[in-house]
Design a protein around this motif. Structure first.
Motif, PDB file in Angstrom:
ATOM      1  N   LYS A  37       0.836  -1.197   0.000  1.00  0.00           N
ATOM      2  CA  LYS A  37       0.000   0.000   0.000  1.00  0.00           C
ATOM      3  C   LYS A  37       0.868   1.244   0.000  1.00  0.00           C
ATOM      4  O   LYS A  37       1.734   1.414   0.843  1.00  0.00           O
ATOM      5  N   ARG A  38       0.612   2.110  -0.968  1.00  0.00           N
ATOM      6  CA  ARG A  38       1.318   3.369  -1.069  1.00  0.00           C
ATOM      7  C   ARG A  38       0.296   4.453  -1.341  1.00  0.00           C
ATOM      8  O   ARG A  38      -0.873   4.180  -1.572  1.00  0.00           O
ATOM      9  N   ARG A  39       0.709   5.688  -1.312  1.00  0.00           N
ATOM     10  CA  ARG A  39      -0.192   6.782  -1.623  1.00  0.00           C
ATOM     11  C   ARG A  39       0.506   7.758  -2.548  1.00  0.00           C
ATOM     12  O   ARG A  39       1.730   7.857  -2.577  1.00  0.00           O
ATOM     13  N   THR A  40      -0.300   8.432  -3.342  1.00  0.00           N
ATOM     14  CA  THR A  40       0.221   9.447  -4.238  1.00  0.00           C
ATOM     15  C   THR A  40      -0.677  10.668  -4.157  1.00  0.00           C
ATOM     16  O   THR A  40      -1.859  10.554  -3.801  1.00  0.00           O
ATOM     17  N   SER A  41      -0.125  11.826  -4.429  1.00  0.00           N
ATOM     18  CA  SER A  41      -0.867  13.078  -4.332  1.00  0.00           C
ATOM     19  C   SER A  41      -0.972  13.727  -5.699  1.00  0.00           C
ATOM     20  O   SER A  41      -0.036  13.666  -6.504  1.00  0.00           O
ATOM     21  N   PHE A  42      -2.126  14.323  -5.966  1.00  0.00           N
ATOM     22  CA  PHE A  42      -2.304  15.056  -7.215  1.00  0.00           C
ATOM     23  C   PHE A  42      -3.410  16.084  -7.029  1.00  0.00           C
ATOM     24  O   PHE A  42      -4.184  16.039  -6.064  1.00  0.00           O
ATOM     25  N   TYR A  43      -3.469  17.037  -7.953  1.00  0.00           N
ATOM     26  CA  TYR A  43      -4.498  18.068  -7.924  1.00  0.00           C
ATOM     27  C   TYR A  43      -5.745  17.570  -8.656  1.00  0.00           C
ATOM     28  O   TYR A  43      -5.638  17.037  -9.751  1.00  0.00           O
ATOM     29  N   LEU A  44      -6.915  17.756  -8.048  1.00  0.00           N
ATOM     30  CA  LEU A  44      -8.155  17.491  -8.755  1.00  0.00           C
ATOM     31  C   LEU A  44      -8.383  18.587  -9.788  1.00  0.00           C
ATOM     32  O   LEU A  44      -8.088  19.750  -9.534  1.00  0.00           O
ATOM     33  N   PRO A  45      -8.887  18.256 -10.970  1.00  0.00           N
ATOM     34  CA  PRO A  45      -9.124  19.282 -11.999  1.00  0.00           C
ATOM     35  C   PRO A  45     -10.068  20.361 -11.496  1.00  0.00           C
ATOM     36  O   PRO A  45     -11.032  20.087 -10.768  1.00  0.00           O
ATOM     37  N   LYS A  46      -9.780  21.590 -11.889  1.00  0.00           N
ATOM     38  CA  LYS A  46     -10.639  22.699 -11.482  1.00  0.00           C
ATOM     39  C   LYS A  46     -12.027  22.540 -12.091  1.00  0.00           C
ATOM     40  O   LYS A  46     -12.172  22.117 -13.226  1.00  0.00           O
ATOM     41  N   GLY A  47     -13.034  22.898 -11.308  1.00  0.00           N
ATOM     42  CA  GLY A  47     -14.404  22.819 -11.803  1.00  0.00           C
ATOM     43  C   GLY A  47     -15.015  21.439 -11.722  1.00  0.00           C
ATOM     44  O   GLY A  47     -16.065  21.199 -12.314  1.00  0.00           O
ATOM     45  N   THR A  48     -14.363  20.512 -11.013  1.00  0.00           N
ATOM     46  CA  THR A  48     -14.923  19.173 -10.872  1.00  0.00           C
ATOM     47  C   THR A  48     -16.259  19.242 -10.128  1.00  0.00           C
ATOM     48  O   THR A  48     -16.366  19.881  -9.078  1.00  0.00           O
ATOM     49  N   VAL A  49     -17.285  18.594 -10.679  1.00  0.00           N
ATOM     50  CA  VAL A  49     -18.627  18.632 -10.101  1.00  0.00           C
ATOM     51  C   VAL A  49     -19.111  17.194  -9.903  1.00  0.00           C
ATOM     52  O   VAL A  49     -18.862  16.326 -10.742  1.00  0.00           O
ATOM     53  N   LYS A  50     -19.788  16.953  -8.784  1.00  0.00           N
ATOM     54  CA  LYS A  50     -20.313  15.626  -8.493  1.00  0.00           C
ATOM     55  C   LYS A  50     -21.733  15.727  -7.973  1.00  0.00           C
ATOM     56  O   LYS A  50     -22.031  16.552  -7.117  1.00  0.00           O
ATOM     57  N   HIS A  51     -22.633  14.910  -8.533  1.00  0.00           N
ATOM     58  CA  HIS A  51     -23.998  14.811  -8.035  1.00  0.00           C
ATOM     59  C   HIS A  51     -24.086  13.665  -7.022  1.00  0.00           C
ATOM     60  O   HIS A  51     -23.575  12.575  -7.268  1.00  0.00           O
ATOM     61  N   LEU A  52     -24.736  13.929  -5.906  1.00  0.00           N
ATOM     62  CA  LEU A  52     -24.916  12.916  -4.874  1.00  0.00           C
ATOM     63  C   LEU A  52     -26.402  12.735  -4.599  1.00  0.00           C
ATOM     64  O   LEU A  52     -27.149  13.715  -4.487  1.00  0.00           O
ATOM     65  N   HIS A  53     -26.820  11.475  -4.501  1.00  0.00           N
ATOM     66  CA  HIS A  53     -28.203  11.160  -4.138  1.00  0.00           C
ATOM     67  C   HIS A  53     -28.232  10.880  -2.645  1.00  0.00           C
ATOM     68  O   HIS A  53     -27.639   9.909  -2.173  1.00  0.00           O
ATOM     69  N   ILE A  54     -28.902  11.740  -1.894  1.00  0.00           N
ATOM     70  CA  ILE A  54     -28.879  11.643  -0.435  1.00  0.00           C
ATOM     71  C   ILE A  54     -30.299  11.697   0.108  1.00  0.00           C
ATOM     72  O   ILE A  54     -31.264  11.948  -0.618  1.00  0.00           O
ATOM     73  N   ILE A  55     -30.409  11.491   1.407  1.00  0.00           N
ATOM     74  CA  ILE A  55     -31.704  11.547   2.083  1.00  0.00           C
ATOM     75  C   ILE A  55     -31.747  12.810   2.936  1.00  0.00           C
ATOM     76  O   ILE A  55     -30.702  13.424   3.209  1.00  0.00           O
ATOM     77  N   SER A  56     -32.928  13.183   3.369  1.00  0.00           N
ATOM     78  CA  SER A  56     -33.117  14.479   4.032  1.00  0.00           C
ATOM     79  C   SER A  56     -32.298  14.615   5.308  1.00  0.00           C
ATOM     80  O   SER A  56     -31.859  15.717   5.650  1.00  0.00           O
TER      81      SER A  56
END
Length: 256
Positions: free
Chosen positions: A121-140
Motif C-alpha cells: 500500500k502506497r499513496r500518491t498526491s495530485f491536484y483534482l481538476p478545477k471545476g470538478t462537479v459531483k452529483h450525490l443522491h442523499i436523504i433528508s
C-alpha cells in the motif's frame, strides 16, 4: 509538471491521468469570482434557512421543487416523512489530495504456481481538476459531514475528512456569499428551502481553512510533497518577476 495548469504527478503515473487543461491558471473568470468572494463570508444562516417546515409544507415544497427543475433529478417523499433527492457539489480544492496506489512486488513466499506477489500500500498526491462537479443522491437527514465522507469515497481520497469543509454559496446584488456548513446541517433540507436555482444556493467543497494550519494532521510524505510544491511555485514566481523586469529594462533602453 504541465506548463498550463501546473499539474504535478509521479512520472510513472503520467500515462494514467487524463486532464482537460483549458488554459493557464488565473483566467479571467476565476479571477472575477475570487474578487467577488473576497470578504463576503458569513457565519450565520439566513432567515429562510432557519425556517422549520411541517410535513404538509415539506410535501408542498417538494411538488414546487419538482415542477421547477429541467432534469430528472427529482425529490421523492417517503412514507416515513423523510425525502430523497440530489445535490450538486463543486470541488474547489487548492491543495493536492492523496489517493491510494498499489504496486505488486515479488514475495519471498512461494505457492503452487511458483513465485507469488503481494500488494504494497502506497499513496500518491495530485491536484483534482478545477471545476470538478459531483452529483450525490442523499436523504433528508444526511449531514454535511456525511456528504464530505461520500465525496472523498467517490474520488478514493484517503486524506482526513477534517481537512475539508462543505460551504454553501449564494449570489445576491452582484456579491458572492460563502458560509461553512456545520457538521450537523442537512444539505438536502437547504436545497429544498432554496429551490433548484444555483444562484440562490449551491454547494462547494473546499479546504477547511482555520486561523492556523494544523500541520500535525498531515503525514510525512504529504509534508515533503508540500515543500516541493512550494519550491516550484517560488521558482516559477521568481522566473516571472525576472521576465517582467527584463522586459521593462528592454523597453527603457529602447526609449533611451
Amino acid at each position: 509538471l504541465s506548463p498550463d495548469c501546473s499539474f504535478t504527478c509521479h512520472y510513472r503515473c503520467r500515462a494514467l491521468v487524463q486532464l482537460d487543461c483549458s488554459g493557464p491558471p488565473g483566467n479571467e473568470d476565476n479571477g472575477t469570482e475570487q474578487a467577488l468572494e473576497k470578504d463576503t463570508n458569513v457565519d450565520e444562516p439566513s432567515e429562510w434557512e432557519k425556517r422549520e417546515l411541517d410535513p404538509a409544507q415539506v410535501e408542498q415544497r417538494i411538488k414546487e421543487y419538482n415542477s421547477q427543475i429541467n432534469s430528472n433529478l427529482f425529490m421523492s417523499l417517503n412514507k416515513d416523512g423523510s425525502y430523497t433527492g440530489f445535490i450538486k457539489v463543486q470541488l474547489k480544492l487548492v491543495r493536492p489530495v492523496s489517493v491510494p496506489a498499489t504496486k505488486r512486488i515479488p514475495s519471498l513466499q512461494t505457492g503452487r504456481s511458483g513465485l507469488r506477489t503481494q500488494g504494497v500500500k502506497r499513496r500518491t498526491s495530485f491536484y483534482l481538476p478545477k471545476g470538478t462537479v459531483k452529483h450525490l443522491h442523499i436523504i433528508s437527514h444526511t449531514r454535511a459531514s456525511e456528504v464530505i465522507d461520500a465525496l472523498l469515497r467517490k474520488f478514493t481520497v484517503i486524506d482526513n475528512p477534517r481537512k475539508f469543509a462543505l460551504f454553501e454559496r449564494s449570489e445576491k446584488d452582484e456579491q458572492v456569499y460563502l458560509r461553512k456548513l456545520a457538521d450537523e446541517e442537512q444539505p438536502l433540507y437547504l436545497r429544498l428551502l432554496a429551490g433548484p436555482s444555483e444562484k440562490v444556493l449551491s454547494f462547494v467543497l473546499k479546504e477547511n481553512e482555520t486561523e492556523e494550519v494544523n500541520w500535525d494532521a498531515f503525514t510525512l510524505p504529504e509534508l515533503h510533497n508540500f515543500l516541493r510544491i512550494l519550491q516550484r511555485e517560488e521558482e516559477e514566481h521568481l522566473r516571472r518577476l525576472r521576465h517582467r523586469y527584463a522586459h521593462c529594462r528592454q523597453k527603457m533602453l529602447e526609449a533611451l
